[in-house]
Design an enzyme around this catalytic site. Structure first.
Site, PDB file in Angstrom:
ATOM      1  N   TYR A 163      -2.736  -7.519  16.587  1.00  0.00           N
ATOM      2  CA  TYR A 163      -2.950  -6.647  15.417  1.00  0.00           C
ATOM      3  C   TYR A 163      -4.241  -5.841  15.592  1.00  0.00           C
ATOM      4  O   TYR A 163      -4.250  -4.625  15.399  1.00  0.00           O
ATOM      5  CB  TYR A 163      -3.020  -7.530  14.167  1.00  0.00           C
ATOM      6  CG  TYR A 163      -3.131  -6.795  12.861  1.00  0.00           C
ATOM      7  CD1 TYR A 163      -2.008  -6.236  12.253  1.00  0.00           C
ATOM      8  CD2 TYR A 163      -4.355  -6.663  12.213  1.00  0.00           C
ATOM      9  CE1 TYR A 163      -2.105  -5.580  11.034  1.00  0.00           C
ATOM     10  CE2 TYR A 163      -4.463  -6.005  11.002  1.00  0.00           C
ATOM     11  CZ  TYR A 163      -3.338  -5.469  10.413  1.00  0.00           C
ATOM     12  OH  TYR A 163      -3.443  -4.808   9.213  1.00  0.00           O
ATOM     13  N   THR A 209      -1.317  -7.485  -1.224  1.00  0.00           N
ATOM     14  CA  THR A 209       0.037  -6.947  -1.029  1.00  0.00           C
ATOM     15  C   THR A 209       0.917  -8.092  -0.522  1.00  0.00           C
ATOM     16  O   THR A 209       0.409  -9.170  -0.195  1.00  0.00           O
ATOM     17  CB  THR A 209       0.052  -5.843   0.046  1.00  0.00           C
ATOM     18  OG1 THR A 209      -0.225  -6.457   1.316  1.00  0.00           O
ATOM     19  CG2 THR A 209      -0.963  -4.741  -0.234  1.00  0.00           C
ATOM     20  N   ILE A 254       0.838  -1.208   0.000  1.00  0.00           N
ATOM     21  CA  ILE A 254       0.000   0.000   0.000  1.00  0.00           C
ATOM     22  C   ILE A 254       0.868   1.252   0.000  1.00  0.00           C
ATOM     23  O   ILE A 254       0.592   2.219  -0.722  1.00  0.00           O
ATOM     24  CB  ILE A 254      -0.957  -0.026   1.217  1.00  0.00           C
ATOM     25  CG1 ILE A 254      -1.982  -1.156   1.058  1.00  0.00           C
ATOM     26  CG2 ILE A 254      -1.656   1.320   1.394  1.00  0.00           C
ATOM     27  CD1 ILE A 254      -2.806  -1.445   2.310  1.00  0.00           C
ATOM     28  N   VAL A 289      10.445   2.323  12.131  1.00  0.00           N
ATOM     29  CA  VAL A 289       9.607   3.213  12.948  1.00  0.00           C
ATOM     30  C   VAL A 289       9.726   2.913  14.445  1.00  0.00           C
ATOM     31  O   VAL A 289       9.148   3.619  15.259  1.00  0.00           O
ATOM     32  CB  VAL A 289       8.123   3.175  12.525  1.00  0.00           C
ATOM     33  CG1 VAL A 289       7.934   3.718  11.129  1.00  0.00           C
ATOM     34  CG2 VAL A 289       7.536   1.777  12.674  1.00  0.00           C
TER      35      VAL A 289
HETATM   36  P1  NDP Z   1       3.375  -5.043   3.359  1.00  0.00           P
HETATM   37  O1  NDP Z   1       3.879  -6.125   4.238  1.00  0.00           O
HETATM   38  O2  NDP Z   1       3.254  -5.280   1.913  1.00  0.00           O
HETATM   39  O3  NDP Z   1       4.215  -3.715   3.604  1.00  0.00           O
HETATM   40  C1  NDP Z   1       4.488  -3.274   4.904  1.00  0.00           C
HETATM   41  C2  NDP Z   1       5.375  -2.065   4.823  1.00  0.00           C
HETATM   42  O4  NDP Z   1       5.692  -1.632   6.139  1.00  0.00           O
HETATM   43  C3  NDP Z   1       6.683  -2.345   4.114  1.00  0.00           C
HETATM   44  O5  NDP Z   1       7.035  -1.227   3.361  1.00  0.00           O
HETATM   45  C4  NDP Z   1       7.653  -2.555   5.262  1.00  0.00           C
HETATM   46  O6  NDP Z   1       8.975  -2.245   4.867  1.00  0.00           O
HETATM   47  C5  NDP Z   1       7.102  -1.546   6.263  1.00  0.00           C
HETATM   48  N1  NDP Z   1       7.486  -1.832   7.630  1.00  0.00           N
HETATM   49  C6  NDP Z   1       7.239  -2.940   8.376  1.00  0.00           C
HETATM   50  N2  NDP Z   1       7.799  -2.837   9.579  1.00  0.00           N
HETATM   51  C7  NDP Z   1       8.447  -1.637   9.603  1.00  0.00           C
HETATM   52  C8  NDP Z   1       9.222  -0.950  10.566  1.00  0.00           C
HETATM   53  N3  NDP Z   1       9.488  -1.477  11.775  1.00  0.00           N
HETATM   54  N4  NDP Z   1       9.711   0.267  10.253  1.00  0.00           N
HETATM   55  C9  NDP Z   1       9.471   0.818   9.036  1.00  0.00           C
HETATM   56  N5  NDP Z   1       8.751   0.217   8.091  1.00  0.00           N
HETATM   57  C10 NDP Z   1       8.247  -1.003   8.372  1.00  0.00           C
HETATM   58  O7  NDP Z   1       1.957  -4.649   3.960  1.00  0.00           O
HETATM   59  P2  NDP Z   1       0.750  -3.782   3.369  1.00  0.00           P
HETATM   60  O8  NDP Z   1       1.188  -2.893   2.296  1.00  0.00           O
HETATM   61  O9  NDP Z   1      -0.364  -4.722   3.137  1.00  0.00           O
HETATM   62  O10 NDP Z   1       0.418  -2.971   4.704  1.00  0.00           O
HETATM   63  C11 NDP Z   1       0.508  -1.564   4.811  1.00  0.00           C
HETATM   64  C12 NDP Z   1      -0.423  -1.136   5.928  1.00  0.00           C
HETATM   65  O11 NDP Z   1      -1.753  -1.519   5.586  1.00  0.00           O
HETATM   66  C13 NDP Z   1      -0.122  -1.808   7.257  1.00  0.00           C
HETATM   67  O12 NDP Z   1      -0.254  -0.866   8.306  1.00  0.00           O
HETATM   68  C14 NDP Z   1      -1.191  -2.885   7.363  1.00  0.00           C
HETATM   69  O13 NDP Z   1      -1.482  -3.204   8.695  1.00  0.00           O
HETATM   70  C15 NDP Z   1      -2.345  -2.202   6.652  1.00  0.00           C
HETATM   71  N6  NDP Z   1      -3.357  -3.119   6.153  1.00  0.00           N
HETATM   72  C16 NDP Z   1      -3.092  -4.079   5.215  1.00  0.00           C
HETATM   73  C17 NDP Z   1      -4.076  -4.946   4.779  1.00  0.00           C
HETATM   74  C18 NDP Z   1      -3.842  -6.027   3.768  1.00  0.00           C
HETATM   75  O14 NDP Z   1      -4.731  -6.886   3.597  1.00  0.00           O
HETATM   76  N7  NDP Z   1      -2.737  -6.037   3.052  1.00  0.00           N
HETATM   77  C19 NDP Z   1      -5.453  -4.840   5.301  1.00  0.00           C
HETATM   78  C20 NDP Z   1      -5.631  -3.786   6.262  1.00  0.00           C
HETATM   79  C21 NDP Z   1      -4.625  -2.967   6.671  1.00  0.00           C
HETATM   80  P3  NDP Z   1      10.264  -3.010   5.486  1.00  0.00           P
HETATM   81  O15 NDP Z   1       9.870  -4.455   5.653  1.00  0.00           O
HETATM   82  O16 NDP Z   1      11.347  -2.803   4.474  1.00  0.00           O
HETATM   83  O17 NDP Z   1      10.554  -2.321   6.772  1.00  0.00           O
END
Ligand code: NDP
Length: 251
Positions: free
Chosen positions: A156, A191, A18, A64
């Site tokens: 979560y 995703t 996202i 973060v």
């Molecule tokens: P992805 O796993 O595809 O992406 C997650 C992103 O968060 C990556 O860019 C990852 O980068 C980053 N991230 C994770 N941990 C950290 C950290 N400690 N510090 C900085 N960056 C971090 O997930 P989505 O794109 O699906 O999720 C994005 C948001 O949407 C999240 O908050 C998720 O909870 C929410 N969401 C997603 C849903 C889904 O079905 N996909 C449904 C509802 C909500 P890196 O690993 O390089 O740090």
């Protein structure tokens, strides 16, 4: 016309899913974007895509959960692009498959540290730059797990429920300063986070039975909502909760 012309936006977790879709859409709409995430190779990939599309982008690698990274991400945004107008708190992790009595302290703390405390830390660091600007829009990425009970993700769900509350608190505290704060609650989105489900019809089909629009959402469909909330088109919108869920929570 570009909907974010002249704006500077910081997107956490901008290197995948996202967050990547948001960063690319914002850059196409004229914003200068700062993307963060822990994996530098993925950050560089997204930054190259945006540059190839003639967008303005800066990648700052880090977590973060790390206060010094957070401070330097905000400082780099301000130094590089002369300010900060938009913060998208998107970085998040899941830990799925267990009930409360099966969840250990480490899992609970890890999920809350990223999904909730990470948003608190990043917002705390970004607000002074927005106060200096006299305006700002903060968009938090939550989940429908904050709104309805979904099996086997207690940490979560708790992190996202608290994130919705934090959003409303920020909205009322900073409205007088021209800073708005809203939360987007996606349903199942295709995703990397959801990848294990996507290739597994036996698990996916029963989940889709709960979705009136019977398919997973696309990252771009969430990004479109985030764009509206980040832009001046939503100037009178703050403290709101916006589902992007194929109708899941309407049932
Ligand atoms: P992805 O796993 O595809 O992406 C997650 C992103 O968060 C990556 O860019 C990852 O980068 C980053 N991230 C994770 N941990 C950290 C950290 N400690 N510090 C900085 N960056 C971090 O997930 P989505 O794109 O699906 O999720 C994005 C948001 O949407 C999240 O908050 C998720 O909870 C929410 N969401 C997603 C849903 C889904 O079905 N996909 C449904 C509802 C909500 P890196 O690993 O390089 O740090």
């Amino acid at each position: 016309m570009s909907r974010l012309a002249g704006k500077v936006a910081l997107i956490t977790g901008g290197n995948a899913g996202i967050g990547e879709a948001v960063a690319k859409l914002f850059a196409r709409e004229g914003a200068s974007v700062v993307i963060t995430g822990r994996r530098k190779d993925e950050l560089d990939r997204v930054a190259a895509d945006i540059q190839n599309d003639k967008g303005m982008v800066l990648a700052v690698a880090g977590s973060v959960t790390d206060e010094s990274h957070i401070r330097s991400a905000v400082a780099e945004a301000v130094r590089h692009f002369n300010g900060l107008d938009i913060l998208v708190n998107n970085a998040g992790i899941g830990d799925f498959g267990k009930r409360v009595h099966e969840t250990d302290d480490e899992t609970w703390s890890r999920v809350l540290d990223v999904n909730l405390t990470g948003v608190f830390r990043m917002t705390r660091a970004a607000i002074p730059a927005m106060l200096a600007r006299g305006r700002g829009s903060i968009v938090n990425i939550s989940s429908i797990a904050s709104l309805v009970g979904i099996p086997l993700l207690p940490a979560y769900a708790a992190s996202k429920g608290a994130l919705d509350s934090l959003t409303r608190s920020i909205a009322v505290d900073y409205a007088k300063d021209g800073i708005r704060c809203n939360v987007v609650n996606p349903g199942l989105i295709a995703t990397p986070m959801a990848a294990p489900l996507m290739g597994n019809p036996e698990q996916l089909d029963p989940i889709l039975d709960h979705y009136p629009i019977r398919r997973p959402g696309k990252p771009e469909e969430v990004a479109n909502m985030v764009l509206y909330l980040a832009s001046d088109e939503s100037a009178w919108v703050t403290g709101g909760t916006f589902t992007v869920d194929g109708g899941m929570t309407a049932w």
